[in-house]
Design a protein around this motif. Structure first.
Motif, PDB file in Angstrom:
ATOM      1  N   PRO A  25     -64.541 -20.872 -21.945  1.00 34.25           N
ATOM      2  CA  PRO A  25     -63.557 -19.794 -22.037  1.00 34.25           C
ATOM      3  C   PRO A  25     -63.089 -19.370 -20.645  1.00 34.25           C
ATOM      4  O   PRO A  25     -63.849 -19.412 -19.676  1.00 34.25           O
ATOM      5  N   ALA A  26     -61.832 -18.963 -20.572  1.00 31.40           N
ATOM      6  CA  ALA A  26     -61.250 -18.524 -19.304  1.00 31.40           C
ATOM      7  C   ALA A  26     -60.118 -17.549 -19.598  1.00 31.40           C
ATOM      8  O   ALA A  26     -59.671 -17.413 -20.745  1.00 31.40           O
ATOM      9  N   LYS A  27     -59.652 -16.891 -18.551  1.00 22.48           N
ATOM     10  CA  LYS A  27     -58.524 -15.958 -18.667  1.00 22.48           C
ATOM     11  C   LYS A  27     -57.575 -16.206 -17.516  1.00 22.48           C
ATOM     12  O   LYS A  27     -57.997 -16.304 -16.366  1.00 22.48           O
ATOM     13  N   ALA A  28     -56.285 -16.305 -17.827  1.00 22.94           N
ATOM     14  CA  ALA A  28     -55.246 -16.506 -16.807  1.00 22.94           C
ATOM     15  C   ALA A  28     -54.500 -15.196 -16.609  1.00 22.94           C
ATOM     16  O   ALA A  28     -53.787 -14.737 -17.498  1.00 22.94           O
ATOM     17  N   SER A  29     -54.677 -14.578 -15.447  1.00 20.51           N
ATOM     18  CA  SER A  29     -53.987 -13.329 -15.125  1.00 20.51           C
ATOM     19  C   SER A  29     -52.631 -13.636 -14.517  1.00 20.51           C
ATOM     20  O   SER A  29     -52.468 -14.596 -13.766  1.00 20.51           O
ATOM     21  N   GLY A  30     -51.647 -12.789 -14.867  1.00 27.57           N
ATOM     22  CA  GLY A  30     -50.298 -12.989 -14.373  1.00 27.57           C
ATOM     23  C   GLY A  30     -49.500 -13.957 -15.215  1.00 27.57           C
ATOM     24  O   GLY A  30     -48.427 -14.409 -14.815  1.00 27.57           O
ATOM     25  N   TRP A  31     -50.017 -14.280 -16.411  1.00 27.92           N
ATOM     26  CA  TRP A  31     -49.345 -15.204 -17.324  1.00 27.92           C
ATOM     27  C   TRP A  31     -49.297 -14.603 -18.727  1.00 27.92           C
ATOM     28  O   TRP A  31     -50.201 -13.872 -19.122  1.00 27.92           O
ATOM     29  N   ASN A  53     -47.888  -8.370 -15.614  1.00 21.20           N
ATOM     30  CA  ASN A  53     -48.577  -7.327 -16.376  1.00 21.20           C
ATOM     31  C   ASN A  53     -49.389  -7.870 -17.547  1.00 21.20           C
ATOM     32  O   ASN A  53     -49.775  -7.106 -18.425  1.00 21.20           O
ATOM     33  N   CYS A  54     -49.638  -9.159 -17.559  1.00 21.84           N
ATOM     34  CA  CYS A  54     -50.310  -9.763 -18.708  1.00 21.84           C
ATOM     35  C   CYS A  54     -51.435 -10.694 -18.247  1.00 21.84           C
ATOM     36  O   CYS A  54     -51.458 -11.141 -17.105  1.00 21.84           O
ATOM     37  N   PHE A 140     -51.688 -13.105 -30.470  1.00 19.24           N
ATOM     38  CA  PHE A 140     -50.440 -12.589 -31.033  1.00 19.24           C
ATOM     39  C   PHE A 140     -49.794 -11.544 -30.115  1.00 19.24           C
ATOM     40  O   PHE A 140     -48.580 -11.546 -29.931  1.00 19.24           O
ATOM     41  N   SER A 141     -50.608 -10.682 -29.506  1.00 21.12           N
ATOM     42  CA  SER A 141     -50.038  -9.607 -28.688  1.00 21.12           C
ATOM     43  C   SER A 141     -49.574 -10.072 -27.306  1.00 21.12           C
ATOM     44  O   SER A 141     -48.791  -9.386 -26.659  1.00 21.12           O
ATOM     45  N   THR A 142     -50.038 -11.218 -26.848  1.00 23.42           N
ATOM     46  CA  THR A 142     -49.657 -11.711 -25.519  1.00 23.42           C
ATOM     47  C   THR A 142     -48.710 -12.902 -25.596  1.00 23.42           C
ATOM     48  O   THR A 142     -48.549 -13.639 -24.629  1.00 23.42           O
ATOM     49  N   THR A 143     -48.098 -13.085 -26.765  1.00 20.12           N
ATOM     50  CA  THR A 143     -47.143 -14.169 -26.983  1.00 20.12           C
ATOM     51  C   THR A 143     -45.794 -13.569 -27.355  1.00 20.12           C
ATOM     52  O   THR A 143     -45.711 -12.725 -28.248  1.00 20.12           O
ATOM     53  N   GLN A 144     -44.765 -14.012 -26.678  1.00 21.03           N
ATOM     54  CA  GLN A 144     -43.401 -13.537 -26.925  1.00 21.03           C
ATOM     55  C   GLN A 144     -42.653 -14.530 -27.808  1.00 21.03           C
ATOM     56  O   GLN A 144     -42.993 -15.702 -27.858  1.00 21.03           O
ATOM     57  N   GLY A 145     -41.608 -14.031 -28.485  1.00 25.27           N
ATOM     58  CA  GLY A 145     -40.732 -14.913 -29.240  1.00 25.27           C
ATOM     59  C   GLY A 145     -40.989 -14.966 -30.732  1.00 25.27           C
ATOM     60  O   GLY A 145     -40.582 -15.929 -31.391  1.00 25.27           O
ATOM     61  N   TRP A 146     -41.618 -13.946 -31.286  1.00 24.23           N
ATOM     62  CA  TRP A 146     -41.934 -13.964 -32.714  1.00 24.23           C
ATOM     63  C   TRP A 146     -40.698 -13.811 -33.582  1.00 24.23           C
ATOM     64  O   TRP A 146     -40.784 -13.936 -34.793  1.00 24.23           O
ATOM     65  N   GLU A 147     -39.530 -13.587 -32.963  1.00 21.81           N
ATOM     66  CA  GLU A 147     -38.288 -13.568 -33.745  1.00 21.81           C
ATOM     67  C   GLU A 147     -37.834 -14.981 -34.113  1.00 21.81           C
ATOM     68  O   GLU A 147     -36.933 -15.174 -34.918  1.00 21.81           O
ATOM     69  N   ALA A 148     -38.467 -15.984 -33.535  1.00 20.38           N
ATOM     70  CA  ALA A 148     -38.141 -17.377 -33.863  1.00 20.38           C
ATOM     71  C   ALA A 148     -38.467 -17.643 -35.333  1.00 20.38           C
ATOM     72  O   ALA A 148     -39.467 -17.154 -35.855  1.00 20.38           O
ATOM     73  N   PRO A 149     -37.649 -18.432 -36.011  1.00 22.95           N
ATOM     74  CA  PRO A 149     -37.961 -18.778 -37.396  1.00 22.95           C
ATOM     75  C   PRO A 149     -39.198 -19.684 -37.466  1.00 22.95           C
ATOM     76  O   PRO A 149     -39.477 -20.440 -36.551  1.00 22.95           O
TER      77      PRO A 149
END
Length: 187
Positions: A25-31, A53-54, A140-149
């Motif tokens: 497991p890892a975490k990418a800051s700034g992404w 900010n993510c 889900f909260s750190t992913t953009q674009g959920w308006e995509a079909p």
């Protein structure tokens, strides 16, 4: 000696989709993550995008034989970026890369290039396995674009690395898409 690793933040989190081991497991800051379309593919897929900010959760894994060619082929629509300073991990003496589609090659997904539900299912299964329900919620909260079909291809998966799912994965995905008010297109 420095070892080459990569940071997986989508389907690579589901270890059933690859043989890269050992992972951790890892975490990418700034992404952050975003759904995008590109001229390279007919379907929408995930990319990492810069966002001060993510931070996103994922896995790091060693590059097989320290040779990037196999990964570069799998991720051919992406550019590889050195990201060691951004990634919190426990792989000592490592150099870590992240794959991202360049800004000028990204576009907003449409009904002509939707998100495959079979792809999203694999991603969420990986997050549930590696990080539990909180990890899936974080995805889900750190992913953009959920308006995509979303193309519902569960009964006949188009995604080449689709996997068998349990009810918990399907329920997690379906509940999140309902909260986002996502448009589901039947295959």
């Amino acid at each position: 000696m420095t070892h080459a690793y990569f940071f997986g933040y989508g389907s690579l989190v589901d270890q059933r989709t690859h043989a890269y081991a050992p992972t951790q497991p890892a975490k990418a800051s700034g992404w952050a993550r975003a759904w995008c379309a590109t001229p390279d593919r007919n379907l929408c897929f995930l990319t990492a995008i810069r966002d001060a900010n993510c931070a996103i959760l994922g896995l790091v894994a060693p590059v097989p034989s320290q040779d990037w060619s196999v990964l570069d082929e799998r991720e051919r629509a992406y550019e590889r970026h050195e990201a060691s300073a951004d990634i919190d991990h426990s792989a000592p003496g490592s150099s870590i890369a992240i794959y991202s589609v360049s800004d000028h090659r990204r576009s907003i997904p449409t009904a002509k290039n939707p998100i495959l539900l079979s792809y999203l299912d694999v991603v969420i299964h990986g997050y549930l396995q590696e990080f539990g329900a909180d990890g899936a919620a974080h995805f889900f909260s750190t992913t953009q674009g959920w308006e995509a079909p979303i193309l519902n291809d569960r009964s006949d998966p188009i995604y080449p690395r689709s996997q068998t799912l349990g009810d918990a994965t399907r329920q997690t995905v379906d509940s999140a898409l309902a909260r986002f008010g996502s448009t589901i297109i039947n295959a």
